[in-house]
Design an enzyme around this catalytic site. Sequence first.
Site, PDB file in Angstrom:
ATOM      1  N   ILE A 253       0.868  -1.178   0.000  1.00  0.00           N
ATOM      2  CA  ILE A 253       0.000   0.000   0.000  1.00  0.00           C
ATOM      3  C   ILE A 253       0.903   1.227   0.000  1.00  0.00           C
ATOM      4  CG2 ILE A 253      -0.252  -0.038   2.517  1.00  0.00           C
ATOM      5  CD1 ILE A 253      -3.081   1.173   2.070  1.00  0.00           C
ATOM      6  N   LEU A 254       0.575   2.173  -0.857  1.00  0.00           N
ATOM      7  CA  LEU A 254       1.393   3.383  -0.962  1.00  0.00           C
ATOM      8  C   LEU A 254       0.506   4.574  -1.283  1.00  0.00           C
ATOM      9  CD1 LEU A 254       4.139   4.858  -1.156  1.00  0.00           C
ATOM     10  CD2 LEU A 254       4.174   4.253  -3.588  1.00  0.00           C
ATOM     11  N   GLN A 260       0.172  12.152   1.828  1.00  0.00           N
ATOM     12  CA  GLN A 260       0.146  11.365   3.058  1.00  0.00           C
ATOM     13  C   GLN A 260      -0.358  12.194   4.239  1.00  0.00           C
ATOM     14  OE1 GLN A 260       4.074   9.682   3.534  1.00  0.00           O
ATOM     15  NE2 GLN A 260       3.889   8.362   1.723  1.00  0.00           N
ATOM     16  N   LYS A 262      -3.354  12.559   5.224  1.00  0.00           N
ATOM     17  CA  LYS A 262      -4.598  13.251   4.910  1.00  0.00           C
ATOM     18  C   LYS A 262      -5.795  12.293   4.954  1.00  0.00           C
ATOM     19  CE  LYS A 262      -2.164  16.468   1.812  1.00  0.00           C
ATOM     20  NZ  LYS A 262      -2.241  17.645   2.690  1.00  0.00           N
ATOM     21  N   GLY A 263      -5.575  11.066   5.429  1.00  0.00           N
ATOM     22  CA  GLY A 263      -6.665  10.107   5.560  1.00  0.00           C
ATOM     23  C   GLY A 263      -6.874   9.199   4.361  1.00  0.00           C
ATOM     24  N   GLU A 287       0.154  -8.524   4.724  1.00  0.00           N
ATOM     25  CA  GLU A 287       1.482  -9.138   4.694  1.00  0.00           C
ATOM     26  C   GLU A 287       2.506  -8.233   5.368  1.00  0.00           C
ATOM     27  OE1 GLU A 287       4.802 -10.526   1.357  1.00  0.00           O
ATOM     28  OE2 GLU A 287       2.729 -10.219   0.776  1.00  0.00           O
TER      29      GLU A 287
END
Length: 463
Positions: A253-254, A260, A262-263, A287
């Site tokens: 996840i990125l 970033q 900011k929800g 993972e």
Amino acid sequence: MGQKQQPTADPISEPKKRRRVGFSNIDVGIEANQCILIYLVSSKEEVGASHSFRISPVDLNSFFDEDGKIYGYNGLKITIWVSSVSFHAFADIKFQSTSDGGKGITDLKSSLQRIFADTLVDNKDDFLQTFSTESHFARSIISDGEILQHKTSNGHVDSNSHLGTATSDVEVVRMVIGNTAAGHLYSRLVPLVLLLIDGSNPIDVDDPGWELYVLIQKKSDEHGDTQHKLLGFTAVYRFYHYPDSTRLRLSQILVLPPYQHKGYGGHLVEVLSNVAILEDVYDLTVEEPLDYFQHVRTSVDIKRLLLFAPIQDAVNSTVSHLKQGKLSKKTHVPCFNPPASAVEDVRKTLKINRKQFLQCWEVLIYLGLDPVDKYMEDFVAIISSRVKADVLGKDSGSSGKQVVEVPSDYNPEMSFVMFRSQDSEAARVWMDENQTNQEEQLQQLVDERVKEIKLIAQKVHHV
């Protein structure tokens, strides 16, 4: 005036002259982290601008030979621009001179291609052109995807994909990796995955078990044209679960660095949770979650669990039991795990797996303590007991399982036995042998866990 002494005629008495030997400077190299700057830019005007957004990679050294250093350059400075529109990259390489100081001269282009591969553009003008020629890259690449959820700027969520298209500005689009467009998109994102996700490896773009969930923001420009901006994504693998179900495992996840905190990461997790429920998968797992993501994930799950009526009696019963006695004064602190029925209800309905629910359970207990300060000592006692059991073994007395190799003529690599230790040997694998150091390490783990629980509880209260 003194007279210069003449050499004697006897050659035997003359001392031998020493030959002076010069050594060139040894090249100690320079770490990649010290000479490379990387910027994420959304327009050609930001390339070279002082206000451009600089990103902080996990570790650039790992891409440069075995010791992470660059050799053969004097005054080396590398500036890399990565487009957040097309995800192409351009490297501006400057240096004063090159020389082989014993370690050769690093091939910078091949080293950078280990990270950026085909996204690396050789010519700066060509790179600048991509901001116009590929301005609709995100829109075209997701056109065949499935819109799962809209989120308007005021936070309202609309799960009906045929509604809200005109009013929402953020949407999540699902794409199956086996699809050519999805594989192409992920290939463009791989450099950012390598740079920003610790310990990551690219997924197999030919495996249809992979799915991309792409977070897209739609905004109208000054000409009235709708621009699609990729804010982040998550890669999820769909496993078969016997006998007739599937499991979802979040692998990567990125959220891009400018967006970033900011929800958006939490929003992606919420969407995945809804997918797991709507499609009735067995459960949703993650993972090897990093600490910060685990914080976000647990915060999302706690909000769902607080509204889940079937477990409220179990939570209240546990809180009531904790309030009854001075647990911190007892030699043996009882277990405060949730009942098996609650674990299964949560798994079946909310698709939260057992391991994650146990993490959330401690937060739920903390939230039920009122006033919390009055019962904090006992709460810390049960956290300490659980941590000690996890690290040293059940009941803190015996250790866990051990694997021991045994001789075999069949397959040495596959020959072992597993048994449960009775003499605390396995504990020494994880903890210092010194009793005092063990206690200090355990206390540090307890303090960190309590701090994390408080932060999550505070975050949930402010929502």
